[in-house]
Design a protein around this motif. Sequence first.
Motif, PDB file in Angstrom:
ATOM      1  N   TYR A   9       0.840  -1.189   0.000  1.00 51.67           N
ATOM      2  CA  TYR A   9       0.000   0.000   0.000  1.00 51.67           C
ATOM      3  C   TYR A   9       0.876   1.240   0.000  1.00 51.67           C
ATOM      4  CZ  TYR A   9       1.006   0.725   4.949  1.00 51.67           C
ATOM      5  OH  TYR A   9       1.639   0.953   6.134  1.00 51.67           O
ATOM      6  N   GLU A  10       0.310   2.320  -0.480  1.00 52.00           N
ATOM      7  CA  GLU A  10       0.949   3.623  -0.375  1.00 52.00           C
ATOM      8  C   GLU A  10      -0.130   4.683  -0.476  1.00 52.00           C
ATOM      9  OE1 GLU A  10       2.679   4.964  -4.561  1.00 52.00           O
ATOM     10  OE2 GLU A  10       3.640   3.133  -3.811  1.00 52.00           O
ATOM     11  N   GLY A  11       0.144   5.816   0.125  1.00 45.41           N
ATOM     12  CA  GLY A  11      -0.828   6.897   0.128  1.00 45.41           C
ATOM     13  C   GLY A  11      -0.339   8.018   1.020  1.00 45.41           C
ATOM     14  N   THR A  12      -1.266   8.789   1.542  1.00 46.81           N
ATOM     15  CA  THR A  12      -0.927   9.868   2.464  1.00 46.81           C
ATOM     16  C   THR A  12      -1.795   9.761   3.703  1.00 46.81           C
ATOM     17  OG1 THR A  12      -2.479  11.365   1.385  1.00 46.81           O
ATOM     18  CG2 THR A  12      -0.190  11.472   0.646  1.00 46.81           C
ATOM     19  N   TRP A  13      -1.229  10.157   4.813  1.00 43.00           N
ATOM     20  CA  TRP A  13      -1.933  10.216   6.082  1.00 43.00           C
ATOM     21  C   TRP A  13      -1.560  11.532   6.743  1.00 43.00           C
ATOM     22  CZ3 TRP A  13      -5.760   8.404   8.813  1.00 43.00           C
ATOM     23  CH2 TRP A  13      -5.786   8.581  10.188  1.00 43.00           C
ATOM     24  N   ARG A  14      -2.549  12.396   6.927  1.00 47.12           N
ATOM     25  CA  ARG A  14      -2.322  13.716   7.516  1.00 47.12           C
ATOM     26  C   ARG A  14      -1.215  14.461   6.770  1.00 47.12           C
ATOM     27  NH1 ARG A  14      -3.243  12.601  13.962  1.00 47.12           N
ATOM     28  NH2 ARG A  14      -5.370  11.844  13.669  1.00 47.12           N
ATOM     29  N   ASP A  15      -1.326  14.440   5.469  1.00 47.77           N
ATOM     30  CA  ASP A  15      -0.407  15.127   4.555  1.00 47.77           C
ATOM     31  C   ASP A  15       1.013  14.565   4.559  1.00 47.77           C
ATOM     32  OD1 ASP A  15      -2.403  16.892   3.669  1.00 47.77           O
ATOM     33  OD2 ASP A  15      -2.069  18.206   5.387  1.00 47.77           O
ATOM     34  N   ARG A  16       1.197  13.352   5.053  1.00 48.29           N
ATOM     35  CA  ARG A  16       2.510  12.701   5.016  1.00 48.29           C
ATOM     36  C   ARG A  16       2.417  11.436   4.179  1.00 48.29           C
ATOM     37  NH1 ARG A  16       4.915  13.007  11.135  1.00 48.29           N
ATOM     38  NH2 ARG A  16       4.995  15.276  11.202  1.00 48.29           N
ATOM     39  N   PRO A  17       3.442  11.167   3.370  1.00 48.59           N
ATOM     40  CA  PRO A  17       3.411   9.926   2.583  1.00 48.59           C
ATOM     41  C   PRO A  17       3.600   8.706   3.480  1.00 48.59           C
ATOM     42  CG  PRO A  17       5.480  11.084   2.229  1.00 48.59           C
ATOM     43  CD  PRO A  17       4.628  11.969   3.099  1.00 48.59           C
ATOM     44  N   VAL A  18       2.844   7.654   3.193  1.00 49.85           N
ATOM     45  CA  VAL A  18       2.979   6.385   3.913  1.00 49.85           C
ATOM     46  C   VAL A  18       3.017   5.256   2.892  1.00 49.85           C
ATOM     47  CG1 VAL A  18       1.864   7.154   6.057  1.00 49.85           C
ATOM     48  CG2 VAL A  18       0.481   6.176   4.219  1.00 49.85           C
ATOM     49  N   SER A  19       3.721   4.183   3.249  1.00 51.78           N
ATOM     50  CA  SER A  19       3.744   2.992   2.394  1.00 51.78           C
ATOM     51  C   SER A  19       4.163   1.813   3.255  1.00 51.78           C
ATOM     52  CB  SER A  19       4.706   3.166   1.220  1.00 51.78           C
ATOM     53  OG  SER A  19       6.029   3.318   1.687  1.00 51.78           O
TER      54      SER A  19
END
Length: 176
Positions: A9-19
């Motif tokens: 998975y990858e995306g953003t959480w609270r304007d931070r990139p996550v993966s």
Amino acid sequence: YQSIPRLRYEGTWRDRPVSGTAWMDHQWGAVIPLRDARWDWHGLHLSDGTDLMLYALSRPDGTHPCVQVTTTDAAGTTRALPEARLTPRSTWRSAQGRLYVVGWTLTLPGDSLTIRPLRLDQELVTIPGIPYWEGPVVVEGTFRGRAVRGVGMGEHLPWPEGVPSAPACGTRGATR
């Protein structure tokens, strides 16, 4: 039932990139927890690259348990482990008085894995009021003759009053 143990998975959480890697599973059907059945489930990532999914399914009163264990190797090959036994090690009682088996030993021919919760207070009550214990777990022991460690998630329904701990269960001779 569908399970994808290493979903990228990858995306953003609270304007931070996550993966990262997630375990996705989904069950379909009209089974209502604690009315039709109860279960204890684990999804585990072992240090050797193997993923294990295991569950003990029983009647709501805890009788007639059976256990199912499947492995998925790094190549994505899945197979059942029919000689598995799942035995309770420890319990936790919620502030509302519900009893959960949260520590387990998974025994396979020549191998043994100990599963324990990282935190005890992990009870949640879903809509429409079904209680679960769900949280992170750690595992260690031997698998395929080698020392392993791992991490995962556990999902447990409460045990009925009068059942002080879960019975050992296995696929051999299990009554359905």
